[in-house]
Design a protein around this motif. Structure first.
Motif, PDB file in Angstrom:
ATOM      1  N   GLU A  89       0.812  -1.225   0.000  1.00 13.26           N
ATOM      2  CA  GLU A  89       0.000   0.000   0.000  1.00 13.26           C
ATOM      3  C   GLU A  89       0.840   1.267   0.000  1.00 13.26           C
ATOM      4  OE1 GLU A  89      -3.440   2.211   2.735  1.00 13.26           O
ATOM      5  OE2 GLU A  89      -2.738   0.185   3.235  1.00 13.26           O
ATOM      6  N   HIS A  90       1.969   1.257   0.691  1.00 13.28           N
ATOM      7  CA  HIS A  90       2.761   2.480   0.856  1.00 13.28           C
ATOM      8  C   HIS A  90       3.964   2.561  -0.087  1.00 13.28           C
ATOM      9  CE1 HIS A  90       0.330   3.412   4.320  1.00 13.28           C
ATOM     10  NE2 HIS A  90       0.602   2.228   4.852  1.00 13.28           N
ATOM     11  N   ASN A  91       4.075   1.640  -1.025  1.00  8.89           N
ATOM     12  CA  ASN A  91       5.174   1.680  -1.993  1.00  8.89           C
ATOM     13  C   ASN A  91       4.737   2.536  -3.187  1.00  8.89           C
ATOM     14  OD1 ASN A  91       7.276   1.256  -3.771  1.00  8.89           O
ATOM     15  ND2 ASN A  91       7.380  -0.955  -3.403  1.00  8.89           N
ATOM     16  N   PHE A  96       3.033   3.969  -8.787  1.00 11.82           N
ATOM     17  CA  PHE A  96       3.094   4.906  -9.921  1.00 11.82           C
ATOM     18  C   PHE A  96       3.567   4.186 -11.186  1.00 11.82           C
ATOM     19  CE2 PHE A  96       3.842   8.642  -6.814  1.00 11.82           C
ATOM     20  CZ  PHE A  96       2.478   8.805  -6.672  1.00 11.82           C
ATOM     21  N   ALA A  97       4.537   3.285 -11.045  1.00  9.05           N
ATOM     22  CA  ALA A  97       5.034   2.533 -12.203  1.00  9.05           C
ATOM     23  C   ALA A  97       3.941   1.647 -12.785  1.00  9.05           C
ATOM     24  CB  ALA A  97       6.247   1.700 -11.800  1.00  9.05           C
ATOM     25  N   LEU A  98       3.149   1.020 -11.905  1.00  9.86           N
ATOM     26  CA  LEU A  98       2.045   0.174 -12.364  1.00  9.86           C
ATOM     27  C   LEU A  98       0.981   1.011 -13.067  1.00  9.86           C
ATOM     28  CD1 LEU A  98       0.859  -2.709 -12.374  1.00  9.86           C
ATOM     29  CD2 LEU A  98      -0.254  -2.155 -10.196  1.00  9.86           C
ATOM     30  N   MET A  99       0.665   2.175 -12.505  1.00  8.10           N
ATOM     31  CA  MET A  99      -0.307   3.074 -13.133  1.00  8.10           C
ATOM     32  C   MET A  99       0.189   3.545 -14.489  1.00  8.10           C
ATOM     33  SD  MET A  99      -1.353   5.301  -9.748  1.00  8.10           S
ATOM     34  CE  MET A  99      -2.432   6.452 -10.626  1.00  8.10           C
ATOM     35  N   GLN A 100       1.459   3.915 -14.547  1.00 12.40           N
ATOM     36  CA  GLN A 100       2.049   4.384 -15.808  1.00 12.40           C
ATOM     37  C   GLN A 100       1.986   3.295 -16.876  1.00 12.40           C
ATOM     38  OE1 GLN A 100       3.149   7.455 -16.220  1.00 12.40           O
ATOM     39  NE2 GLN A 100       4.712   7.515 -17.795  1.00 12.40           N
ATOM     40  N   HIS A 101       2.250   2.078 -16.466  1.00 14.97           N
ATOM     41  CA  HIS A 101       2.238   0.937 -17.395  1.00 14.97           C
ATOM     42  C   HIS A 101       0.865   0.768 -18.040  1.00 14.97           C
ATOM     43  CE1 HIS A 101       3.199  -3.029 -19.020  1.00 14.97           C
ATOM     44  NE2 HIS A 101       2.080  -3.489 -18.476  1.00 14.97           N
ATOM     45  N   HIS A 102      -0.180   1.039 -17.276  1.00 13.36           N
ATOM     46  CA  HIS A 102      -1.536   0.830 -17.785  1.00 13.36           C
ATOM     47  C   HIS A 102      -2.197   2.116 -18.280  1.00 13.36           C
ATOM     48  CE1 HIS A 102      -1.785  -3.418 -16.790  1.00 13.36           C
ATOM     49  NE2 HIS A 102      -1.198  -3.157 -15.645  1.00 13.36           N
TER      50      HIS A 102
END
Length: 322
Positions: A89-91, A96-102
């Motif tokens: 949760e706090h990483n 952000f990297a996962l959001m950017q990927h999608h």
């Protein structure tokens, strides 16, 4: 828009000059990172900054927008992804990297360690009558400036300050990012998430991460020492006339959307470029093969319509009965 001087901008009117510029940069230092943009007029702005400029033009609301997008994504991501692919949760950096990927808006700005991959992204989306650009930034300079900003924020001896080379470690960079979430820092840090996905690995990708909630990437970079030194920032501008030569050459290096975006979507998007350069031979062969089959069919049809030839020689006259 970044205020660059003439020594930082390299204008190329043919693909050979682009190759020379890239080779000179890589030979001068291994510390360059690159970003390709299909329009040379575009600045260095994250998707979060662009969304804020459209929806909140009168006020700086980067922090509020980011918190809103992050909260919505975290609450709903489990509907689309298995639990083992979700970060803690706090990483924040991993989220952000996962959001950017999608495709979600984030403060991250995509870069790559390869000038050729950056060139592909610039050329692939550009128009023939326009100019694209490849930005080059010295990542070591960015880390030195980030450390300098950190020392100003924590001048006392009690807090450890990461050295520039230590900031290459994804774990140290992650801690740096988490600290900046609590205490904003006017720094832009090149970072890699600890867990690299397949696409990021293939594209040799990393991100520029602005460590301040209300400052844009360009505002922070513009405040850095020696920002106008060509050893720190360069911009290679390419005209549209070289697109075919560039894409063809990059194909020979095995760079296409089919490779850079593994899966059927990347392959489907790569089809349009099969009409350029070497791949054009596939289309030419397809047309010739189709033409040959059509000719063979026409010949067979004409042969069937012709009457059968009568046998040669004298024919006996019918016998008349008396």
């Amino acid at each position: 828009m970044m205020n660059l001087n003439d020594s930082q901008i390299v204008r190329c009117d043919n693909w050979s000059k682009v190759r020379e510029s890239f080779n000179a940069l890589v030979d001068s230092s291994p510390r360059w990172i690159f970003r390709g943009q299909e329009a040379s007029s575009w600045g260095l702005a994250s998707t979060l900054e662009r969304v804020a400029a459209v929806h909140c033009p009168q006020e700086k609301a980067l922090r509020e927008l980011e918190e809103f997008f992050l909260l919505q994504f975290q609450r709903r991501a489990h509907h689309y992804l298995p639990h083992n692919l979700l970060p803690g949760e706090h990483n924040r950096l991993q989220w952000f990297a996962l959001m950017q990927h999608h495709g979600a808006p984030t403060r991250l700005l995509d870069f790559t360690k390869s000038p050729w991959i950056a060139a592909f992204f610039a050329l692939d989306g550009m128009k023939e009558d326009s100019e694209c650009a490849v930005w080059a930034i010295n990542e070591h300079w960015c880390r030195i400036e980030a450390r300098s900003m950190q020392r100003k924020l924590y001048p006392g001896p009690g807090r450890p300050i990461a050295r520039p080379e230590e900031l290459q470690d994804p774990r140290v960079a992650r801690d740096f990012v988490e600290t900046s979430c609590q205490q904003p820092l006017a720094a832009v840090l090149p970072v890699e998430p600890f867990a690299m996905n397949e696409r990021l690995t293939i594209q040799q990708g990393l991100f520029l991460y602005p460590c301040h909630h209300e400052k844009t990437i360009e505002e922070i970079l513009q405040s850095y020492t020696d920002v106008n030194n060509p050893r720190n920032i360069r911009k290679i501008v390419c005209n549209g006339g070289m697109r075919t030569d560039g894409i063809s050459d990059l194909f020979s290096m095995n760079m296409s959307r089919a490779v850079l975006f593994p899966g059927i979507d990347g392959f489907a998007q790569s089809l349009k470029n099969m009409l350029l350069g070497r791949e054009e031979n596939l289309f030419t062969s397809f047309l010739l093969r189709k033409q040959r089959v059509s000719m063979e069919r026409d010949l067979a049809a004409r042969t069937q319509r012709q009457p059968a030839n009568e046998p040669e020689g004298d024919h006996a006259s019918p016998v008349q009965e008396e």
